[in-house]
Every structure is written in structure tokens, then in C-alpha cells.
Design a protein around this motif. Sequence first.
Motif, PDB file in Angstrom:
ATOM      1  N   TRP A  58       0.860  -1.341  -0.025  1.00  0.00           N
ATOM      2  CA  TRP A  58       0.029   0.019  -0.135  1.00  0.00           C
ATOM      3  C   TRP A  58       0.911   1.307   0.110  1.00  0.00           C
ATOM      4  CZ3 TRP A  58      -4.925  -0.415  -1.073  1.00  0.00           C
ATOM      5  CH2 TRP A  58      -5.741  -1.671  -0.917  1.00  0.00           C
ATOM      6  N   TYR A  59       2.174   1.284   0.420  1.00  0.00           N
ATOM      7  CA  TYR A  59       2.926   2.463   0.623  1.00  0.00           C
ATOM      8  C   TYR A  59       3.923   2.501  -0.631  1.00  0.00           C
ATOM      9  CZ  TYR A  59       0.889   1.340   5.034  1.00  0.00           C
ATOM     10  OH  TYR A  59      -0.018   1.015   5.857  1.00  0.00           O
ATOM     11  N   GLY A  60       3.783   1.751  -1.608  1.00  0.00           N
ATOM     12  CA  GLY A  60       4.660   1.814  -2.601  1.00  0.00           C
ATOM     13  C   GLY A  60       6.108   1.478  -2.286  1.00  0.00           C
ATOM     14  N   ASN A  61       7.019   2.070  -3.177  1.00  0.00           N
ATOM     15  CA  ASN A  61       8.565   1.940  -3.079  1.00  0.00           C
ATOM     16  C   ASN A  61       8.838   2.876  -2.114  1.00  0.00           C
ATOM     17  OD1 ASN A  61      11.245   1.093  -3.340  1.00  0.00           O
ATOM     18  ND2 ASN A  61      11.397   1.807  -5.515  1.00  0.00           N
ATOM     19  N   SER A  62       8.508   2.926  -0.874  1.00  0.00           N
ATOM     20  CA  SER A  62       8.964   3.930   0.219  1.00  0.00           C
ATOM     21  C   SER A  62       9.760   3.339   1.270  1.00  0.00           C
ATOM     22  CB  SER A  62       7.585   4.591   0.641  1.00  0.00           C
ATOM     23  OG  SER A  62       7.171   3.850   1.349  1.00  0.00           O
ATOM     24  N   VAL A  63      10.032   4.077   2.209  1.00  0.00           N
ATOM     25  CA  VAL A  63      11.035   3.824   3.246  1.00  0.00           C
ATOM     26  C   VAL A  63       9.923   2.890   4.372  1.00  0.00           C
ATOM     27  CG1 VAL A  63      12.523   5.402   3.072  1.00  0.00           C
ATOM     28  CG2 VAL A  63      10.727   5.845   4.564  1.00  0.00           C
ATOM     29  N   GLU A  64       8.796   3.107   4.068  1.00  0.00           N
ATOM     30  CA  GLU A  64       7.898   2.479   5.106  1.00  0.00           C
ATOM     31  C   GLU A  64       8.122   1.199   5.790  1.00  0.00           C
ATOM     32  OE1 GLU A  64       4.565   0.166   6.501  1.00  0.00           O
ATOM     33  OE2 GLU A  64       5.533  -0.128   4.587  1.00  0.00           O
ATOM     34  N   THR A  65       8.139   0.103   4.829  1.00  0.00           N
ATOM     35  CA  THR A  65       8.568  -1.293   4.999  1.00  0.00           C
ATOM     36  C   THR A  65       9.632  -1.336   5.792  1.00  0.00           C
ATOM     37  OG1 THR A  65       8.492  -3.352   3.962  1.00  0.00           O
ATOM     38  CG2 THR A  65       9.797  -1.807   2.887  1.00  0.00           C
ATOM     39  N   TYR A  66      10.715  -0.524   5.622  1.00  0.00           N
ATOM     40  CA  TYR A  66      11.915  -0.652   6.678  1.00  0.00           C
ATOM     41  C   TYR A  66      11.721  -0.216   7.849  1.00  0.00           C
ATOM     42  CZ  TYR A  66      14.417  -1.733   2.119  1.00  0.00           C
ATOM     43  OH  TYR A  66      15.053  -2.173   1.057  1.00  0.00           O
ATOM     44  N   GLN A  67      10.615   0.897   7.827  1.00  0.00           N
ATOM     45  CA  GLN A  67      10.340   1.415   9.081  1.00  0.00           C
ATOM     46  C   GLN A  67       9.728   0.703   9.934  1.00  0.00           C
ATOM     47  OE1 GLN A  67       8.842   5.553   8.440  1.00  0.00           O
ATOM     48  NE2 GLN A  67      10.959   6.432   8.138  1.00  0.00           N
ATOM     49  N   HIS A  68       8.714   0.085   9.363  1.00  0.00           N
ATOM     50  CA  HIS A  68       7.818  -0.944   9.945  1.00  0.00           C
ATOM     51  C   HIS A  68       8.559  -2.024  10.671  1.00  0.00           C
ATOM     52  CE1 HIS A  68       4.086  -3.905   9.129  1.00  0.00           C
ATOM     53  NE2 HIS A  68       4.181  -3.722  10.438  1.00  0.00           N
ATOM     54  N   HIS A  69       9.185  -2.616   9.662  1.00  0.00           N
ATOM     55  CA  HIS A  69      10.169  -3.694  10.604  1.00  0.00           C
ATOM     56  C   HIS A  69      10.968  -3.362  11.526  1.00  0.00           C
ATOM     57  CE1 HIS A  69      13.001  -6.863  10.990  1.00  0.00           C
ATOM     58  NE2 HIS A  69      13.907  -6.166  10.774  1.00  0.00           N
ATOM     59  N   THR A  70      11.746  -2.094  11.499  1.00  0.00           N
ATOM     60  CA  THR A  70      12.520  -1.697  12.429  1.00  0.00           C
ATOM     61  C   THR A  70      11.695  -1.275  13.932  1.00  0.00           C
ATOM     62  OG1 THR A  70      14.115  -0.960  10.969  1.00  0.00           O
ATOM     63  CG2 THR A  70      14.348  -0.012  13.217  1.00  0.00           C
ATOM     64  N   LEU A  71      10.612  -0.659  13.576  1.00  0.00           N
ATOM     65  CA  LEU A  71       9.674  -0.620  14.704  1.00  0.00           C
ATOM     66  C   LEU A  71       9.378  -2.025  15.514  1.00  0.00           C
ATOM     67  CD1 LEU A  71       7.497   1.976  13.503  1.00  0.00           C
ATOM     68  CD2 LEU A  71       9.366   2.511  14.983  1.00  0.00           C
ATOM     69  N   GLY A  72       9.131  -3.008  14.782  1.00  0.00           N
ATOM     70  CA  GLY A  72       8.831  -4.317  15.393  1.00  0.00           C
ATOM     71  C   GLY A  72       9.704  -5.215  15.694  1.00  0.00           C
ATOM     72  N   ARG A  73      10.906  -4.624  15.358  1.00  0.00           N
ATOM     73  CA  ARG A  73      12.187  -5.866  15.559  1.00  0.00           C
ATOM     74  C   ARG A  73      12.705  -5.804  17.054  1.00  0.00           C
ATOM     75  NH1 ARG A  73      17.848  -4.283  16.012  1.00  0.00           N
ATOM     76  NH2 ARG A  73      17.164  -2.259  15.880  1.00  0.00           N
ATOM     77  N   LEU A  74      12.114  -4.811  18.042  1.00  0.00           N
ATOM     78  CA  LEU A  74      12.125  -4.832  19.442  1.00  0.00           C
ATOM     79  C   LEU A  74      11.769  -6.150  20.020  1.00  0.00           C
ATOM     80  CD1 LEU A  74      12.714  -1.172  20.650  1.00  0.00           C
ATOM     81  CD2 LEU A  74      14.674  -3.036  20.119  1.00  0.00           C
ATOM     82  N   ARG A  75      10.322  -6.299  19.234  1.00  0.00           N
ATOM     83  CA  ARG A  75       9.588  -7.364  19.870  1.00  0.00           C
ATOM     84  C   ARG A  75      10.801  -8.818  19.976  1.00  0.00           C
ATOM     85  NH1 ARG A  75       7.498  -3.474  19.193  1.00  0.00           N
ATOM     86  NH2 ARG A  75       8.671  -2.802  20.892  1.00  0.00           N
ATOM     87  N   ALA A  76      11.440  -9.180  19.120  1.00  0.00           N
ATOM     88  CA  ALA A  76      12.477 -10.200  19.133  1.00  0.00           C
ATOM     89  C   ALA A  76      13.383  -9.931  20.579  1.00  0.00           C
ATOM     90  CB  ALA A  76      13.315 -10.272  18.012  1.00  0.00           C
TER      91      ALA A  76
END
Length: 587
Positions: free
Chosen positions: A489-507
Motif C-alpha cells: 500500500w505504501y509503494g516503493n517507500s521507506v515505510e516497509t523498512y521503518q515498519h520492520h525496525t519498529l517491530g524488531r524490538l519484539r525479538a
Amino acid sequence: MKLIRFLISREGIISVFCYAVTALFSFLSFAPVNFPFFVWFAPLGLFLIEKRNRGEWKKLIYHGFGFSILFYLVSFHWIYHMTTVFGGFDWYLAVPIFIGSAILLNFKFPVYLLLFSFLAKRVKRFFPVIASVSILVAEFFTPQVFPWYFGNIVAENQILAQNAEYASSYGLSAFLFFVSYYLFYLRKPKTFFRILTHFLSKHKRIQKQFLFGGFGLVLVLVLFFGNGYYLYQKWSNVKPKAERDVLIVQPNAPLEFRDGRNPAEEIRNLMTRIDAMTESELKKSPVDLVVLPESGVPFFTTHDTEVTRYSRIYWHQFESLMAILSLRHGTNVFYNELDADLVPTALPGRISRRDVRMYNSSVLMNPNGERRKSYQKVFLLIFGEYMPFEWMYALSGQTGQFAPGTSLDLIPYYEPRKTASSQKKDLRWEDTMLMGPVSVREYYSKDKVEEKQIGTFLPLICYEVIISEFVRKFQGDPDFIVNVTNDKWYGNSVETYQHHTLGRLRAIEFRKWIVRSTNSGTSVFTDHLGRNIDNDFTPIESTAVIRKKVQVIPGEMTFYRLYGNLLSYLYMGIVGLVFFFYAKRNS
């Protein structure tokens, strides 16, 4: 006109510069740029604005909104793309929604400036603790749709990130502002030399003040870096109790068909693509689990009920293909779908559209091609999966009307078949034209194995992974975490990297691996130390497969899982009490 005059004035230029410092340095520190060095300078713009406007409450509120808007423009510009594509709004509605969300969902900036200024005026001393506790309060008690904290940027440092096991991102935010305020205090050379002069002074009182302030900084640095290093070494040496071979299939499924494409043809191509990608990867070497992303097969369900047939979302060929994938390779398949049931107030014996509830659901199919436990998304995305007010649905035909799920159970998965299929000819997608799910299971009936559960995993859909307080509500000890999402939905943007990095702390908070499966990138595996395995991200807006061996870390209830944000509450409470007695004594 008043705003324009302010922006071209000296005060306005300095203010915009301060906004830009915080926004730009935060962006450079965060994914996908990943220059964590800049994070220590990101709060300086906030500090300078507060100092220049201390006690001027109205100005601080305006400046707080200025930070909010520029910060959104730099770091979260993709939200505009979300409102136009995901929400389906025209640009003249998307622009005010973007600006409104920048203000309403970033109240932490004006709250921080007001609280910090209020405390600083009364303490009238060196302010690192006040700066630290103010950001903690601001991040804790202001609303956010996409929970983003300064601590997420600090976590780009691998050692400091380990402290999330105790304090989550909130504690890292407090640490950042404590250290950064020292840098702000020493920003002028004459200040540094004045401090050095005090240190060399013969007056013991001045020396004690200097040593006390310096000791506080050193203590905090040693505490966070020392504890981070200890935890990094501790968890690096933990031996996994098992390994699971996991395959992520990234099919790049279409979002919609408003551009004139033939829906039936596109869906057939998609199903053929999923079948071929899975077969190519597994024909020589099977896996324990195949994971398809959110909306990997959009618009349909494999749940055959009276309600799903009435809603026209059940598609027997979808169920047949999922059964073929699991039976052909004797593996578990976890995939996303729509699901539906009736509201409790529905009249028995009849179905009407207003009585139907739709869910964003993910379900597991066992190695025998049998549908097992499902998970309905609980934390829905505003403007995409629901609207806050009923009348707003008329503004966007693209926005879904989903109901939140209620279960927070783990998903069991089962021992895969250890032998190859006995069939001389395996079924493929084309066979689903003539064979329904029952026929597919009968075809592979000789390959049926005893259902033996070998573990569970924690299922999360889309943005649920970035909400730490929500994730810790799941009960039990999962082998790993599976996050399925559709960032197309967010196209070729930085969103997908930011989304992952925000969730990475759950690990790190759970000390479990994360399997991140996306529709069109970026899919990745993250270990229990928060490291992205081989830094291997699938490309954006493409089809891809990625396969890794996921380690099952021995079950241990970490401090954060047990106590949540207890340390942050204690810190705010202790500082609050100290300030209360200090203010009372000096009143």
C-alpha cells in the motif's frame, strides 16, 4: 499572512532550523539509512526551542505542532500515500488528513516542550533528568497510530538495543534525552572551558558539583552500555533447543483492479505464481513451515461456512491450492485470508448483510491439508480497516469495515511428513479447476501422517508487531513470532523498512526469532538479539522467496514479558516524588 511573516523572520528561520534538525537527524538515524550516530543530536532542536521560549506556553504549543508537521513530512511522508491508495481518498482530502494526523498523533512534541519548560522553570538547575523524564511522559501518555519512539532509533545500536529486554523503547528514549542534554549543555566552547576551569578550581564545593554531574553521566553510560553488552553476550551463547526450516513466499499480489486489469486473470496468474514458487523451492528439500503474507491471496477465504458462502468470499480453489501445497510437500502452511461470522444479535435461520462481521484472518493448514487454528487480527488499522465514525465510510470506498478479533492464542504447528509423496504425479494449481478440497485430500490420502504438534508460534498481522504492550498480552511460550503484512500500500517507500525496525524490538523483549512475511517486500528473518539474519531483505515490489533455519530459543519469561513497563513507571514516579518535595521545600 501572520504565519508567513513569522516564517521569514529571524525567529521563524531559527525555529524551522530547529524543527529540521530533529526531523532530519531522526530520519538519518532510522531505517533504512541507519546512521545511529546522528541520534544523539536529534533532540537538540527541541532543547533549543524550549530554552528560547521557556515559560511562554502558547508559543511552545505552536512550536510543538511545528515539530510534528515537519517530522511527519521528513520521516512519515508515506502516510500521504497510504491515505490516497489504502484509504482511497482524493488528494484534497488526503492533504488535510495528513496534516491533521501529523498534529493529532504527535502530541508528544508539544507535551514534551510544555512539561520540560514547566519543570525547568521551577528547578532552575542542570536538566538532564528533567529532559529524560519529560520525553518518557510525553511518549507514554499521548495517542499514536504508528507507535514511534526515539528509543527505536537508539535501538539501531546493537548493544544498546539489548536493554529493551528490561525497558523496551521507552527506557531507551529516556536514556537518549539524558545523554543528549549533556551534549546540548556543552554545545558552546566557552561552556566547556568554564566547566574545565571549575574542575581545576581550588573550591571544593565547585569541584563536587562538577564531579557529581559528570559521575551521573558516566554512571548512566556504563549502566546502559554495560548491561547491553552483558545481555548481548548472554543471549549469544544460548543454545537453541531446536531449529525449524521456514520458507517465506512473497507473491506480490495485486492490491486492487481499478486500473482496468481483468480480476479473474490476475488472480489466476497469482495462484499459478504461488504454486510455482513453492514447488521450485521445495521439490528437493522440504521445510517445517511455509508462510504466505497478509493479502497473499486477497479477497477470499478457505473457511467454508454458510456465512462465507453468503458473503461470496469462500473460494474452493483457494482452499484446494493451500491443501495441495501442504500435502504435496507434507508441511505446515500459514496463510492470510478473509473470514466472516454473524453478530450475536443476528436472528437465527436468516442472514442479512448488516449482520455479517468481516475479519482479517490468518490460518494454519497442517501437513495433511486440514485447516486448523486461525487468528483474527485484533488491533485494526484506522482509515484502512475501519473508520472512527460511521459517516466517514462514504468518503472512501476502499476502506474496509472489519471487526477486531478477540482471541490472543498461539498457533500450534505440526510435525512435517518425513517422506516424499507416494504419488507419481503431484497436483498443481491447474488441477483445482476440476478437483475440490475433498478430492485433493483423497488424492493424497496414502500420504496422510499422524498429527503430532511440535510447537507453537505467536501470530501478528501487520502493525500489531510494533505495539509492545499489545504483543505481551499473548499467553504461553511460543517457539518464534510470525508477522505477516502487506506493505504494498505504501509503494516503493521507506515505510516497509521503518515498519520492520519498529517491530524488531519484539525479538529482544521476547528473546524469540521473528519471521516477517510481506506481500511485496521487505521479508526478513530476525534473531533473538534483534539482528537481521545475513541482512537478507527481499527486494521491494517484486516476487521472491527467502528461506532460513529459525532457532527455537529455550523458553524464558523475560523481564519485559513479566513486568511490562514497570521500570519506566518507577522512574517517572521517583522523579515525580523528588520534584514534588524539592518544589515544596523551595516554595
